[in-house]
Design an enzyme around this catalytic site. Structure first.
Site, PDB file in Angstrom:
ATOM      1  N   PRO A  90      -6.196   7.240   9.572  1.00  0.00           N
ATOM      2  CA  PRO A  90      -6.039   7.626   8.324  1.00  0.00           C
ATOM      3  C   PRO A  90      -4.597   7.325   7.725  1.00  0.00           C
ATOM      4  O   PRO A  90      -4.161   7.493   6.656  1.00  0.00           O
ATOM      5  CB  PRO A  90      -6.535   8.994   8.306  1.00  0.00           C
ATOM      6  CG  PRO A  90      -6.513   9.381   9.333  1.00  0.00           C
ATOM      7  CD  PRO A  90      -6.815   8.631  10.269  1.00  0.00           C
ATOM      8  N   GLU A 117      -8.701  15.790  16.855  1.00  0.00           N
ATOM      9  CA  GLU A 117      -7.666  15.688  15.951  1.00  0.00           C
ATOM     10  C   GLU A 117      -6.720  14.679  15.712  1.00  0.00           C
ATOM     11  O   GLU A 117      -5.901  14.338  14.631  1.00  0.00           O
ATOM     12  CB  GLU A 117      -6.811  16.927  16.414  1.00  0.00           C
ATOM     13  CG  GLU A 117      -5.581  17.434  15.532  1.00  0.00           C
ATOM     14  CD  GLU A 117      -6.296  17.712  13.965  1.00  0.00           C
ATOM     15  OE1 GLU A 117      -5.411  17.683  13.066  1.00  0.00           O
ATOM     16  OE2 GLU A 117      -7.247  18.382  14.052  1.00  0.00           O
ATOM     17  N   ARG A 155     -16.511 -12.495   9.245  1.00  0.00           N
ATOM     18  CA  ARG A 155     -17.177 -13.540   8.186  1.00  0.00           C
ATOM     19  C   ARG A 155     -16.200 -14.851   7.801  1.00  0.00           C
ATOM     20  O   ARG A 155     -16.421 -15.467   7.136  1.00  0.00           O
ATOM     21  CB  ARG A 155     -17.424 -12.872   6.952  1.00  0.00           C
ATOM     22  CG  ARG A 155     -16.363 -12.365   6.164  1.00  0.00           C
ATOM     23  CD  ARG A 155     -16.729 -11.234   5.110  1.00  0.00           C
ATOM     24  NE  ARG A 155     -17.505 -11.677   4.067  1.00  0.00           N
ATOM     25  CZ  ARG A 155     -16.998 -12.541   3.170  1.00  0.00           C
ATOM     26  NH1 ARG A 155     -15.844 -12.668   2.962  1.00  0.00           N
ATOM     27  NH2 ARG A 155     -17.743 -13.071   2.349  1.00  0.00           N
ATOM     28  N   ASP A 170     -13.849 -15.525  -2.752  1.00  0.00           N
ATOM     29  CA  ASP A 170     -13.873 -13.940  -2.570  1.00  0.00           C
ATOM     30  C   ASP A 170     -13.123 -12.967  -3.437  1.00  0.00           C
ATOM     31  O   ASP A 170     -11.710 -13.348  -3.495  1.00  0.00           O
ATOM     32  CB  ASP A 170     -14.206 -13.338  -1.192  1.00  0.00           C
ATOM     33  CG  ASP A 170     -15.291 -13.689  -0.275  1.00  0.00           C
ATOM     34  OD1 ASP A 170     -16.113 -14.050  -1.084  1.00  0.00           O
ATOM     35  OD2 ASP A 170     -15.249 -13.614   0.708  1.00  0.00           O
TER      36      ASP A 170
END
Length: 245
Positions: A90, A117, A155, A170
């Site tokens: 994150p 953690e 992809r 896209d």
């Protein structure tokens, strides 16, 4: 052929994802080879522990460096090219289509899925080449993020989608969101397909698509326009939309 190695404590999570839809097709056509590895098997601890308490105290457990360093070194040993070692975190760089395109040009990717953690900092600074976040939220582990990265990269490999032009159009590939799409029937519950895309005039259709792509981006993700060089015509469209609001 691209090789994607995924280091995880839960390799079973990937079975359905890697053996379905486009990801399975890519494997079957030998565009990519997947390898999910439980990095616990690399632990030199007799109980195969891969985590420990953080120095200095604090809540949670931290992944130790030894199993991951040994795993990456082993997976890299028989490859001619140096892998991109991608740490799912994150705290990482926000993942984008541009990054997916960059990764798709590599021969070997190693994705590391964290748990607990966090990581021992030496994994970040001396092992990973990239640290990637799929959003500003916390997951229980890096597995779902690794699935996102894998799907978005595979992809883009040549021939995987069948029509390579599809990936080019896209959303985000051009810097803008994609234009609206319509299919049969022409009229549905009083809602009609725009006449211009039924006209058969390819230039008018392309102009409509470009304008709608820009309008959708301006309405929904104006932040993306900061990185797009707009033509005078596009600037005039935006000026008109602002006046019409």
């Amino acid at each position: 052929m691209m090789h994607i190695d995924i280091l995880t404590l839960f390799p079973e999570m990937f079975e359905g994802v890697l053996n379905s839809s486009i990801l399975k097709k890519a494997k079957d056509m030998e565009a990519v080879q997947y390898n999910t590895i439980n990095f616990r098997s690399y632990s030199d601890n007799k109980h195969q522990k891969v985590d420990d308490y953080p120095y200095g105290g604090g809540a949670g457990m931290v992944l130790t460096p030894q199993p991951l360093f040994d795993a990456v070194e082993d997976l890299s040993s028989n490859r001619s090219s140096k892998p991109r070692v991608i740490l799912m975190s994150p705290q990482g760089e926000p993942y984008t289509q541009k990054k997916a395109e960059e990764f798709s040009r590599e021969e070997h990717l190693i994705l590391i899925c964290g748990h607990y953690e966090g990581y021992d900092e030496r994994i970040r600074t001396h092992l990973a080449t990239d640290e990637i976040s799929v959003g500003d939220y916390i997951l229980t582990g890096g597995e779902l993020g690794a699935m996102v990265v894998t799907d978005s990269v595979v992809r883009l490999l040549p021939g995987v989608l069948g029509n390579d032009h599809s990936a080019i159009q896209d959303s985000f590939s051009t810097g803008l969101l994609e234009h609206p799409h319509y299919t049969r029937p022409r009229e549905f519950r009083g809602m009609n397909v725009p006449d211009v895309i039924l006209s058969g005039d390819h230039q008018k259709i392309e102009d409509w698509r470009q304008k709608e792509s820009l309008k959708r981006t301006w309405e929904r993700r104006p932040d993306l326009l900061e990185n797009v060089v707009l033509t005078d015509k596009q600037k005039q469209w935006i000026k008109q939309w602002k006046m019409d609001k």
